[in-house]
Write an enzyme that holds these catalytic residues in place. Structure first.
Site, mmCIF file in Angstrom:
data_model
loop_
_atom_site.group_PDB
_atom_site.id
_atom_site.type_symbol
_atom_site.label_atom_id
_atom_site.label_comp_id
_atom_site.label_asym_id
_atom_site.label_seq_id
_atom_site.Cartn_x
_atom_site.Cartn_y
_atom_site.Cartn_z
ATOM 1 N N GLY A 127 0.826 -1.218 0.146
ATOM 2 C CA GLY A 127 0.048 0.037 0.115
ATOM 3 C C GLY A 127 0.509 1.238 -0.013
ATOM 4 C CG ASP A 132 -9.050 0.702 9.442
ATOM 5 O OD1 ASP A 132 -10.050 1.370 10.267
ATOM 6 O OD2 ASP A 132 -9.724 -0.135 8.867
ATOM 7 C CG ASP A 148 -5.725 -3.824 -2.090
ATOM 8 O OD1 ASP A 148 -5.335 -3.300 -1.081
ATOM 9 O OD2 ASP A 148 -5.807 -5.037 -2.266
HETATM 10 P P1 IMP Z 1 -5.277 -1.686 10.613
HETATM 11 O O1 IMP Z 1 -4.333 -2.903 10.824
HETATM 12 O O2 IMP Z 1 -6.794 -1.822 10.710
HETATM 13 O O3 IMP Z 1 -4.620 -0.503 10.754
HETATM 14 O O4 IMP Z 1 -5.094 -1.552 8.796
HETATM 15 C C1 IMP Z 1 -3.966 -1.653 8.194
HETATM 16 C C2 IMP Z 1 -4.065 -2.135 7.040
HETATM 17 O O5 IMP Z 1 -5.328 -2.341 6.456
HETATM 18 C C3 IMP Z 1 -3.492 -1.046 5.821
HETATM 19 O O6 IMP Z 1 -2.304 -1.009 5.563
HETATM 20 C C4 IMP Z 1 -4.381 -1.324 4.422
HETATM 21 O O7 IMP Z 1 -3.572 -2.120 3.840
HETATM 22 C C5 IMP Z 1 -5.548 -2.155 4.939
HETATM 23 N N1 IMP Z 1 -6.663 -1.139 5.148
HETATM 24 C C6 IMP Z 1 -7.324 -0.393 6.108
HETATM 25 N N2 IMP Z 1 -8.304 0.242 5.534
HETATM 26 C C7 IMP Z 1 -8.397 0.200 4.238
HETATM 27 C C8 IMP Z 1 -9.039 0.886 3.228
HETATM 28 O O8 IMP Z 1 -10.160 1.845 3.658
HETATM 29 N N3 IMP Z 1 -9.012 0.801 2.084
HETATM 30 C C9 IMP Z 1 -7.756 -0.162 1.779
HETATM 31 N N4 IMP Z 1 -7.123 -0.703 2.526
HETATM 32 C C10 IMP Z 1 -7.115 -0.544 4.082
#
Ligand code: IMP
Length: 184
Positions: A48, A107, A163
């Protein structure tokens, strides 16, 4: 690819190419000032962060090194699995390095807090985070990114490296997909 080319797939464009580049220039100026006289290692998180890394590092005026890690926390769906695995580790030894992790989006923060702990255990001088995007859920995370590109609403976004099922990474803007695209 521009949003015009895939209008039918998109509900809204959240950030334009110009807005993104202007903000990256601001963050880069801050990073240049904060790390003046130090050797900075940018650690990009695949896949990403590829696009933000490429643009951000070219806005910097200082010398930097770069390395990459690949971790997985999401499958092809749109919800966090909570599982983090290293798919590709760093090539560089982090001892005494000033590390800035470059991440596409914060996120739930599961990925990033795991990654920070992992990199901190390798003896670096410092570990900080630049996240291009941050969602509201991130307020519950016990980590504070030193640099944030944009705070966005709690919606699944694509483009500018992000993506859905490996598509849309090459979209220049950050956009929200129409729900039909991912079958909701
Ligand atoms: P986290 O561990 O929930 O903070 O998510 C991190 C990873 O989830 C990011 O590096 C993205 O690859 C993916 N991700 C989280 N939200 C989105 C989104 O809205 N669109 C695409 N990928 C996301």
């Amino acid at each position: 690819m521009h949003s015009d080319h895939i209008n039918g797939d998109l509900a809204a464009v959240l950030l334009t190419d110009d807005q993104i580049q202007a903000r990256l220039a601001e963050v880069a100026a801050q990073v240049d000032a904060d790390y003046e006289g130090r050797d900075l290692l940018l650690v990009g998180v695949l896949k990403g962060a590829v696009i933000v890394m490429a643009d951000f590092m070219r806005h910097l005026r200082s010398h930097v090194s770069t390395d990459w890690m690949a971790v997985s926390s999401y499958g092809s769906g749109t919800t966090s699995s909570g599982v983090v695995r290293i798919l590709k580790d760093l090539d560089i030894d982090l001892v005494d390095c000033d590390v800035l992790i470059v991440e596409d989006i914060l996120d739930t923060g599961l990925t990033l807090s795991w990654l920070m702990n992992n990199l901190r255990s390798r003896g670096p001088a410092s570990v900080e985070v630049f996240t291009f995007l941050r969602k509201p859920e991130a307020v519950q995370v016990p980590i504070t990114p030193r640099y944030v590109g944009f705070d966005i609403p709690n919606e699944f976004v694509v483009g500018y490296g992000l993506d859905y099922a490996e598509r849309y990474r090459n979209l220049r803007e950050v956009a929200v997909l129409r729900p039909e695209v991912y079958g909701h």
